[in-house]
Scaffold this motif. Structure first.
Motif, PDB file in Angstrom:
ATOM      1  N   ARG A 236      22.684  70.467 -57.322  1.00 13.26           N
ATOM      2  CA  ARG A 236      22.529  70.626 -58.771  1.00 13.26           C
ATOM      3  C   ARG A 236      21.397  69.714 -59.252  1.00 13.26           C
ATOM      4  O   ARG A 236      21.448  68.486 -59.069  1.00 13.26           O
ATOM      5  CB  ARG A 236      23.821  70.229 -59.490  1.00 13.26           C
ATOM      6  N   PRO A 237      20.367  70.249 -59.878  1.00 13.47           N
ATOM      7  CA  PRO A 237      19.248  69.416 -60.339  1.00 13.47           C
ATOM      8  C   PRO A 237      19.654  68.457 -61.462  1.00 13.47           C
ATOM      9  O   PRO A 237      18.968  67.469 -61.714  1.00 13.47           O
ATOM     10  CB  PRO A 237      18.226  70.444 -60.837  1.00 13.47           C
ATOM     11  N   GLU A 238      20.785  68.740 -62.103  1.00  9.25           N
ATOM     12  CA  GLU A 238      21.218  67.883 -63.212  1.00  9.25           C
ATOM     13  C   GLU A 238      21.866  66.584 -62.726  1.00  9.25           C
ATOM     14  O   GLU A 238      22.097  65.668 -63.510  1.00  9.25           O
ATOM     15  CB  GLU A 238      22.237  68.635 -64.095  1.00  9.25           C
ATOM     16  N   ILE A 239      22.176  66.511 -61.417  1.00  7.09           N
ATOM     17  CA  ILE A 239      22.889  65.351 -60.880  1.00  7.09           C
ATOM     18  C   ILE A 239      21.948  64.541 -59.989  1.00  7.09           C
ATOM     19  O   ILE A 239      21.315  65.072 -59.083  1.00  7.09           O
ATOM     20  CB  ILE A 239      24.133  65.801 -60.090  1.00  7.09           C
ATOM     21  N   ASP A 240      21.883  63.238 -60.246  1.00  6.51           N
ATOM     22  CA  ASP A 240      21.009  62.353 -59.460  1.00  6.51           C
ATOM     23  C   ASP A 240      21.737  61.763 -58.254  1.00  6.51           C
ATOM     24  O   ASP A 240      21.194  61.725 -57.157  1.00  6.51           O
ATOM     25  CB  ASP A 240      20.488  61.207 -60.335  1.00  6.51           C
ATOM     26  N   VAL A 241      22.945  61.292 -58.464  1.00  3.94           N
ATOM     27  CA  VAL A 241      23.644  60.533 -57.423  1.00  3.94           C
ATOM     28  C   VAL A 241      25.139  60.856 -57.439  1.00  3.94           C
ATOM     29  O   VAL A 241      25.711  61.075 -58.507  1.00  3.94           O
ATOM     30  CB  VAL A 241      23.461  59.004 -57.639  1.00  3.94           C
ATOM     31  N   ILE A 242      25.739  60.904 -56.260  1.00  2.81           N
ATOM     32  CA  ILE A 242      27.202  60.924 -56.140  1.00  2.81           C
ATOM     33  C   ILE A 242      27.654  59.491 -55.919  1.00  2.81           C
ATOM     34  O   ILE A 242      27.350  58.877 -54.895  1.00  2.81           O
ATOM     35  CB  ILE A 242      27.659  61.799 -54.948  1.00  2.81           C
ATOM     36  N   VAL A 257      40.250  67.310 -55.636  1.00  7.54           N
ATOM     37  CA  VAL A 257      38.907  66.765 -55.449  1.00  7.54           C
ATOM     38  C   VAL A 257      38.550  65.915 -56.665  1.00  7.54           C
ATOM     39  O   VAL A 257      38.696  66.366 -57.808  1.00  7.54           O
ATOM     40  CB  VAL A 257      37.858  67.879 -55.275  1.00  7.54           C
ATOM     41  N   THR A 258      38.101  64.691 -56.419  1.00  7.93           N
ATOM     42  CA  THR A 258      37.631  63.839 -57.511  1.00  7.93           C
ATOM     43  C   THR A 258      36.181  63.447 -57.235  1.00  7.93           C
ATOM     44  O   THR A 258      35.829  63.090 -56.114  1.00  7.93           O
ATOM     45  CB  THR A 258      38.485  62.564 -57.642  1.00  7.93           C
ATOM     46  N   LEU A 259      35.363  63.529 -58.282  1.00  9.56           N
ATOM     47  CA  LEU A 259      33.938  63.242 -58.170  1.00  9.56           C
ATOM     48  C   LEU A 259      33.512  62.254 -59.241  1.00  9.56           C
ATOM     49  O   LEU A 259      33.889  62.393 -60.411  1.00  9.56           O
ATOM     50  CB  LEU A 259      33.124  64.527 -58.351  1.00  9.56           C
ATOM     51  N   SER A 260      32.742  61.268 -58.838  1.00  8.76           N
ATOM     52  CA  SER A 260      32.073  60.380 -59.784  1.00  8.76           C
ATOM     53  C   SER A 260      30.573  60.568 -59.555  1.00  8.76           C
ATOM     54  O   SER A 260      30.073  60.292 -58.455  1.00  8.76           O
ATOM     55  CB  SER A 260      32.465  58.918 -59.548  1.00  8.76           C
ATOM     56  N   VAL A 261      29.871  61.074 -60.573  1.00 11.77           N
ATOM     57  CA  VAL A 261      28.450  61.390 -60.400  1.00 11.77           C
ATOM     58  C   VAL A 261      27.625  60.796 -61.539  1.00 11.77           C
ATOM     59  O   VAL A 261      28.118  60.569 -62.648  1.00 11.77           O
ATOM     60  CB  VAL A 261      28.224  62.922 -60.349  1.00 11.77           C
ATOM     61  N   PRO A 302      25.541  50.096 -59.098  1.00 13.65           N
ATOM     62  CA  PRO A 302      24.474  49.169 -58.755  1.00 13.65           C
ATOM     63  C   PRO A 302      24.486  48.764 -57.290  1.00 13.65           C
ATOM     64  O   PRO A 302      23.455  48.343 -56.734  1.00 13.65           O
ATOM     65  CB  PRO A 302      24.750  47.955 -59.657  1.00 13.65           C
ATOM     66  N   LEU A 303      25.642  48.890 -56.637  1.00 14.73           N
ATOM     67  CA  LEU A 303      25.721  48.548 -55.214  1.00 14.73           C
ATOM     68  C   LEU A 303      25.398  49.752 -54.332  1.00 14.73           C
ATOM     69  O   LEU A 303      25.442  49.664 -53.120  1.00 14.73           O
ATOM     70  CB  LEU A 303      27.137  48.045 -54.893  1.00 14.73           C
ATOM     71  N   GLY A 304      25.089  50.878 -54.960  1.00 16.50           N
ATOM     72  CA  GLY A 304      24.788  52.087 -54.212  1.00 16.50           C
ATOM     73  C   GLY A 304      25.987  53.022 -54.226  1.00 16.50           C
ATOM     74  O   GLY A 304      27.120  52.592 -54.459  1.00 16.50           O
ATOM     75  N   PRO A 305      25.778  54.315 -54.002  1.00 17.35           N
ATOM     76  CA  PRO A 305      26.868  55.299 -54.043  1.00 17.35           C
ATOM     77  C   PRO A 305      27.890  55.037 -52.932  1.00 17.35           C
ATOM     78  O   PRO A 305      27.531  54.728 -51.818  1.00 17.35           O
ATOM     79  CB  PRO A 305      26.153  56.646 -53.828  1.00 17.35           C
ATOM     80  N   VAL A 306      29.165  55.136 -53.317  1.00 27.50           N
ATOM     81  CA  VAL A 306      30.242  54.944 -52.350  1.00 27.50           C
ATOM     82  C   VAL A 306      30.133  55.960 -51.226  1.00 27.50           C
ATOM     83  O   VAL A 306      30.393  55.684 -50.069  1.00 27.50           O
ATOM     84  CB  VAL A 306      31.622  55.066 -53.043  1.00 27.50           C
ATOM     85  N   SER A 307      29.730  57.169 -51.588  1.00 30.34           N
ATOM     86  CA  SER A 307      29.621  58.237 -50.588  1.00 30.34           C
ATOM     87  C   SER A 307      28.425  58.057 -49.697  1.00 30.34           C
ATOM     88  O   SER A 307      28.301  58.707 -48.669  1.00 30.34           O
ATOM     89  CB  SER A 307      29.518  59.591 -51.290  1.00 30.34           C
ATOM     90  N   GLY A 308      27.500  57.215 -50.075  1.00 30.50           N
ATOM     91  CA  GLY A 308      26.297  57.044 -49.278  1.00 30.50           C
ATOM     92  C   GLY A 308      25.288  58.155 -49.460  1.00 30.50           C
ATOM     93  O   GLY A 308      24.352  58.289 -48.679  1.00 30.50           O
ATOM     94  N   GLU A 309      25.482  58.956 -50.487  1.00 27.07           N
ATOM     95  CA  GLU A 309      24.595  60.107 -50.680  1.00 27.07           C
ATOM     96  C   GLU A 309      23.830  59.963 -51.985  1.00 27.07           C
ATOM     97  O   GLU A 309      24.384  59.593 -53.025  1.00 27.07           O
ATOM     98  CB  GLU A 309      25.401  61.404 -50.735  1.00 27.07           C
ATOM     99  N   ASN A 310      22.570  60.208 -51.945  1.00 24.83           N
ATOM    100  CA  ASN A 310      21.775  60.367 -53.155  1.00 24.83           C
ATOM    101  C   ASN A 310      20.587  61.245 -52.817  1.00 24.83           C
ATOM    102  O   ASN A 310      20.477  61.736 -51.696  1.00 24.83           O
ATOM    103  CB  ASN A 310      21.342  58.999 -53.717  1.00 24.83           C
ATOM    104  N   ARG A 311      19.737  61.416 -53.779  1.00 27.57           N
ATOM    105  CA  ARG A 311      18.619  62.316 -53.516  1.00 27.57           C
ATOM    106  C   ARG A 311      17.552  61.631 -52.687  1.00 27.57           C
ATOM    107  O   ARG A 311      17.002  60.651 -53.028  1.00 27.57           O
ATOM    108  CB  ARG A 311      18.043  62.795 -54.853  1.00 27.57           C
TER     109      ARG A 311
END
Length: 311
Positions: A236-242, A257-261, A302-311
């Motif tokens: 999704r182009p509207e989302i930067d980071v999970i 399913v729970t998502l923090s984006v 600020p510590l980075g995505p918990v999932s380890g995923e970003n663009r």
């Protein structure tokens, strides 16, 4: 899947009920410790299947105020109870009977009756095991058997598979005990066979407890499902980071399913609402077992995505 599991359980229950009665009659006439242990084994299995059917019925109850996510974990609870019963009743009684007959050995009578009962039991148990294997093979896909059991979220099916496998091994042990007793004239082989049956049941119960305890505590969805959901979100182009993606099995066919984006700064609140609604529909369409999707709009961790995923 649920109907297939129920069919397997009912078939196993009816077979075990008939076998248990036959084994107890044979044990009464022959005095065989191994046959008595097998009768206890089949009785415990019959009770276990009744418990599993009860658990499946309870798990199918609709959600309410007390259980807003339904009662899907009931089947996990009853599967764990089954493991305890196999260990406590099946294994305990069999080992106890074996020890008693080793200390006070008595030569069984009418061995031909034992052979006839064991042969009939093998036919019934073999049919039930074949049905369980066929249903499990249908659901396991390309995974290996052990991996499929470890990854299965439907314990009602692999519990019956384990029980039927243990039953066949127990029958082989009982047959060996009766045969060796007849050949050697030493009744201690019959008692030893009872102990072997108890050890088989104890091992089966331990494995079942190990496989079901994670489900009872709360396991996440399969890694490939999580990876696919993550891919959908990041496309999704509207989302930067999970920031975080978490899943939880509330039952064999109920996943939350729970998502923090972190949404792009350019997106308005209306855009965010639209994307959340679209993601909800997309994820549920791709994975029918996903019943609830929660999306939280949150600034980048600020510590980075918990999932380890970003663009």
């Amino acid at each position: 899947m649920a109907s297939g599991s129920k069919k397997v359980i009912i078939a196993a229950m009816l077979g075990n009920l008939a076998i248990a009665a036959t084994k107890f009659v044979a044990a009464a006439f022959t005095g065989s410790s191994a046959m008595l242990s097998e009768g206890v084994h089949s009785t415990v299995d019959t009770g276990n299947q009744i418990l599993l059917l009860h658990g499946m019925r309870r798990a199918a109850l609709p959600a309410d105020e007390r259980f807003p996510f339904g009662r899907g974990k009931e089947i996990y609870f009853y599967s764990f109870v089954v493991a305890i019963l196999i260990f406590g009743l099946g294994a305990g009684v069999s080992i106890y009977e074996g020890i008693v007959h080793l200390r006070r050995p008595e030569l069984p009578e009418n061995p031909l009756l034992n052979y006839a009962v064991l042969a009939i039991s093998m036919l019934f148990e073999g049919a039930a095991l074949t049905l369980a294997l066929r249903e499990f093979r249908r659901t396991k896909g390309k995974r290996g058997w052990l991996r499929a059991v470890a990854r299965s979220k439907n314990p009602s099916l692999f519990v019956v598979l384990f029980e039927d496998s243990a039953a066949m091994l127990g029958l082989v042990a009982a047959f060996a005990g009766v045969l060796l007793t007849q050949i050697t004239g030493d009744p201690r082989f019959d008692g030893a066979a009872s102990i072997v049956i108890g050890c088989i049941l104890a091992g089966t119960a331990s494995w079942l407890a190990y496989e079901t305890h994670g489900l009872l505590l709360g396991e996440g969805a399969h890694p490939e499902v999580v990876a696919a959901i993550r891919k959908m979100v990041l496309e999704r182009p509207e989302i930067d980071v999970i920031n975080e993606l978490a899943t939880l099995h509330m039952g064999p066919e109920y996943v939350v399913v729970t998502l923090s984006v972190d949404f792009a700064d350019r997106e308005s609140s209306c855009d965010v609402e639209s994307v959340v609604a679209q993601l909800d529909r997309q994820i549920k369409a791709a994975f029918p077992n996903v019943k609830r999707v929660f999306v939280e709009a949150e600034a980048k961790n600020p510590l980075g995505p918990v999932s380890g995923e970003n663009r």
